[in-house]
Scaffold this motif. Sequence first.
Motif, PDB file in Angstrom:
ATOM      1  N   ALA A 269       0.784  -1.185  -0.112  1.00  0.00           N
ATOM      2  CA  ALA A 269       0.056   0.056  -0.036  1.00  0.00           C
ATOM      3  C   ALA A 269       0.735   1.088  -0.016  1.00  0.00           C
ATOM      4  CB  ALA A 269      -0.929  -0.165   1.222  1.00  0.00           C
ATOM      5  N   ALA A 270       1.873   1.282   0.622  1.00  0.00           N
ATOM      6  CA  ALA A 270       2.960   2.286   0.761  1.00  0.00           C
ATOM      7  C   ALA A 270       4.012   2.334  -0.387  1.00  0.00           C
ATOM      8  CB  ALA A 270       3.597   2.304   2.034  1.00  0.00           C
ATOM      9  N   HIS A 271       4.266   1.179  -1.098  1.00  0.00           N
ATOM     10  CA  HIS A 271       5.477   1.119  -1.980  1.00  0.00           C
ATOM     11  C   HIS A 271       5.419  -0.287  -2.517  1.00  0.00           C
ATOM     12  CE1 HIS A 271       7.617  -1.474   0.985  1.00  0.00           C
ATOM     13  NE2 HIS A 271       7.264  -0.462   1.760  1.00  0.00           N
ATOM     14  N   THR A 272       5.826  -0.202  -3.943  1.00  0.00           N
ATOM     15  CA  THR A 272       6.114  -1.479  -4.730  1.00  0.00           C
ATOM     16  C   THR A 272       7.533  -1.297  -5.196  1.00  0.00           C
ATOM     17  OG1 THR A 272       5.153  -0.991  -6.605  1.00  0.00           O
ATOM     18  CG2 THR A 272       3.861  -1.970  -4.994  1.00  0.00           C
ATOM     19  N   THR A 273       8.355  -2.443  -5.205  1.00  0.00           N
ATOM     20  CA  THR A 273       9.512  -2.638  -5.834  1.00  0.00           C
ATOM     21  C   THR A 273       9.488  -3.603  -6.904  1.00  0.00           C
ATOM     22  OG1 THR A 273      10.342  -4.038  -4.142  1.00  0.00           O
ATOM     23  CG2 THR A 273      10.863  -1.568  -4.119  1.00  0.00           C
ATOM     24  N   HIS A 274       9.778  -3.706  -7.940  1.00  0.00           N
ATOM     25  CA  HIS A 274       9.566  -4.676  -9.327  1.00  0.00           C
ATOM     26  C   HIS A 274      10.032  -6.095  -8.764  1.00  0.00           C
ATOM     27  CE1 HIS A 274      10.557  -6.309 -13.192  1.00  0.00           C
ATOM     28  NE2 HIS A 274       9.484  -5.643 -13.489  1.00  0.00           N
ATOM     29  N   TYR A 275       9.451  -7.004  -9.155  1.00  0.00           N
ATOM     30  CA  TYR A 275       9.583  -8.448  -8.940  1.00  0.00           C
ATOM     31  C   TYR A 275      10.888  -8.957  -8.950  1.00  0.00           C
ATOM     32  CZ  TYR A 275       8.006  -8.978 -13.351  1.00  0.00           C
ATOM     33  OH  TYR A 275       7.824  -8.862 -14.867  1.00  0.00           O
ATOM     34  N   GLY A 278      13.242  -9.348  -6.244  1.00  0.00           N
ATOM     35  CA  GLY A 278      12.808 -10.323  -5.104  1.00  0.00           C
ATOM     36  C   GLY A 278      12.640  -9.823  -3.707  1.00  0.00           C
ATOM     37  N   ALA A 279      12.256  -8.416  -3.357  1.00  0.00           N
ATOM     38  CA  ALA A 279      12.311  -7.738  -2.255  1.00  0.00           C
ATOM     39  C   ALA A 279      11.010  -7.487  -1.638  1.00  0.00           C
ATOM     40  CB  ALA A 279      13.120  -6.530  -2.361  1.00  0.00           C
ATOM     41  N   GLY A 280       9.875  -7.872  -2.232  1.00  0.00           N
ATOM     42  CA  GLY A 280       8.579  -7.470  -1.775  1.00  0.00           C
ATOM     43  C   GLY A 280       8.213  -7.951  -0.564  1.00  0.00           C
ATOM     44  N   THR A 281       8.409  -9.327  -0.211  1.00  0.00           N
ATOM     45  CA  THR A 281       7.998  -9.630   1.259  1.00  0.00           C
ATOM     46  C   THR A 281       8.937  -9.221   2.269  1.00  0.00           C
ATOM     47  OG1 THR A 281       7.020 -11.610   0.224  1.00  0.00           O
ATOM     48  CG2 THR A 281       7.580 -11.498   2.331  1.00  0.00           C
ATOM     49  N   THR A 282      10.281  -9.182   2.002  1.00  0.00           N
ATOM     50  CA  THR A 282      11.220  -8.535   2.655  1.00  0.00           C
ATOM     51  C   THR A 282      10.712  -6.930   3.177  1.00  0.00           C
ATOM     52  OG1 THR A 282      13.003  -9.921   2.033  1.00  0.00           O
ATOM     53  CG2 THR A 282      13.326  -7.983   3.252  1.00  0.00           C
ATOM     54  N   LEU A 283      10.393  -6.380   2.167  1.00  0.00           N
ATOM     55  CA  LEU A 283      10.156  -4.842   2.588  1.00  0.00           C
ATOM     56  C   LEU A 283       8.831  -4.716   3.263  1.00  0.00           C
ATOM     57  CD1 LEU A 283      11.139  -3.243  -0.979  1.00  0.00           C
ATOM     58  CD2 LEU A 283      12.420  -3.318   1.348  1.00  0.00           C
ATOM     59  N   ALA A 284       7.806  -5.625   3.122  1.00  0.00           N
ATOM     60  CA  ALA A 284       6.858  -5.728   3.927  1.00  0.00           C
ATOM     61  C   ALA A 284       7.064  -5.797   5.443  1.00  0.00           C
ATOM     62  CB  ALA A 284       5.773  -6.733   3.481  1.00  0.00           C
ATOM     63  N   LEU A 285       8.010  -7.074   5.562  1.00  0.00           N
ATOM     64  CA  LEU A 285       8.197  -7.478   7.094  1.00  0.00           C
ATOM     65  C   LEU A 285       9.050  -6.239   7.769  1.00  0.00           C
ATOM     66  CD1 LEU A 285       8.770 -11.223   6.495  1.00  0.00           C
ATOM     67  CD2 LEU A 285       6.815  -9.980   7.512  1.00  0.00           C
ATOM     68  N   GLU A 286      10.174  -5.842   6.779  1.00  0.00           N
ATOM     69  CA  GLU A 286      10.727  -4.567   7.594  1.00  0.00           C
ATOM     70  C   GLU A 286       9.771  -3.309   7.905  1.00  0.00           C
ATOM     71  OE1 GLU A 286      15.184  -5.355   5.460  1.00  0.00           O
ATOM     72  OE2 GLU A 286      13.934  -4.035   4.392  1.00  0.00           O
ATOM     73  N   ASP A 287       8.994  -3.175   7.233  1.00  0.00           N
ATOM     74  CA  ASP A 287       8.158  -2.088   7.296  1.00  0.00           C
ATOM     75  C   ASP A 287       7.489  -2.362   8.589  1.00  0.00           C
ATOM     76  OD1 ASP A 287       8.470  -0.834   4.970  1.00  0.00           O
ATOM     77  OD2 ASP A 287       6.498  -1.144   4.144  1.00  0.00           O
ATOM     78  N   ALA A 288       6.802  -3.572   8.999  1.00  0.00           N
ATOM     79  CA  ALA A 288       6.154  -4.082  10.281  1.00  0.00           C
ATOM     80  C   ALA A 288       7.251  -3.677  11.296  1.00  0.00           C
ATOM     81  CB  ALA A 288       5.832  -5.429  10.105  1.00  0.00           C
ATOM     82  N   ILE A 289       8.751  -4.350  11.211  1.00  0.00           N
ATOM     83  CA  ILE A 289       9.540  -4.000  12.217  1.00  0.00           C
ATOM     84  C   ILE A 289       9.696  -2.462  12.617  1.00  0.00           C
ATOM     85  CG2 ILE A 289      12.016  -4.278  12.621  1.00  0.00           C
ATOM     86  CD1 ILE A 289      11.821  -6.775  11.022  1.00  0.00           C
ATOM     87  N   ALA A 290       9.638  -1.676  11.507  1.00  0.00           N
ATOM     88  CA  ALA A 290      10.159  -0.266  11.704  1.00  0.00           C
ATOM     89  C   ALA A 290       8.864   0.425  12.402  1.00  0.00           C
ATOM     90  CB  ALA A 290      10.346   0.297  10.339  1.00  0.00           C
TER      91      ALA A 290
END
Length: 399
Positions: A269-275, A278-290
């Motif tokens: 919802a905040a950002h996407t990066t081209h598949y 291979g970083a989409g899930t990593t960034l989602a989980l890092e958002d949650a951590i932050a």
Amino acid sequence: MKIVCVGGGPAGLYLAILLKLRDPSHDLTVHERDAEGSTYGWGVTYWRGLLDQLHAHDPETARAIEASSVRWSEGVAHVRDLTTRQPGDEGHGIGRHRLLRILAERARSLGVRLEFESLITPDDLPAADLLVAADGVHSALRTRHTDHFGTRIDTGRNRYTWLGTTKVFDAFTFAFVETDHGWIWCYGYGYGPEASTCVVECAPETWTGLGLDTAPEPDGLVLLEKLFADVLDGHPLIGRPSAQAPWLNFRTVTNRTWHRGNLVLIGDAAHTTHYSIGAGTTLALEDAIALSGALHERPTLPQALTRYEQRRKQALLTLQSAAGHSARWYEDLPRYIHLPPQQMFALLGQRHSPLLPHVPPRLYYRIDRAAGRLEAMRRFKRWLGPKLARTAQARAPRE
């Protein structure tokens, strides 16, 4: 706090887990519009760095994810009848269904309420101290306030489709096939002992020239199986039965700001990066951590959301730059595909570089071989990528 997460993907579920771990008194509900277990997609990838973060924040979840993942440490590229294999960083794959099941079970065990088949709309928002929009790239909560968030959506040129296969790849696998209508290629990676993800991509003229724009999905799968027969070893490709548009253009989402009052954006919802990185899930989980950390560190909600946004936007600059250049590399594939296989594969590994589009490929390869290991060159590339990303964002009009 009373916290409501709209969206039961990795970002929303992991945020709920972390917040409950920090303070069990939080009243936490995750709403997911789909039925439990009906997620889209096949497998997702991540790298060792994410696993280290998960172990630091919730070892129980990290152990479950690691135990359900497969690993690889090589990349393989097939171009026509030529194959080259190179060592790489340790990668991991896990089935998306399995990942979400792990996160859901952990969240429930901590007392988070999970409401499936629960559609939350902008016109009927539940009362909450904090409302988390984890509802994906097409976020309804973000779309209602597009002007405030400064949402920009850039649509890529190439067409792609996300498929599964019973072929189990032992490495991150690329296959490039030449047709009468141009090149078509796939990325394949395992995510379990019996299956892999296979993403197929091509230029729009190849897509229409092969008839993939009009072919019923079963016929399209048969054609793709023939094109990639060598790499699939006779295994079938599997589409999603419910897919309404199996071929898509990738949508890169950015936002000028990530919060509005008590509403905050997270994940796609905040950002996407081209598949292709291979970083989409990593960034989602890092958002949650932050976000979890900011809510714990800052005394007021506005301060916490501002801190979260600043921290994540800064962290994303390099990855967003890398993703943009990676997508462009594939759009410019004819520039690289006729190089000798070792050179082509080397530049495939360098596709994130902001310099590569501006230097003749053979010259770039020679320069990289001669100086790419120098620390000064590495520092320059790391500095240049985010700088170009900031300049592009500042100059581009917003939707």
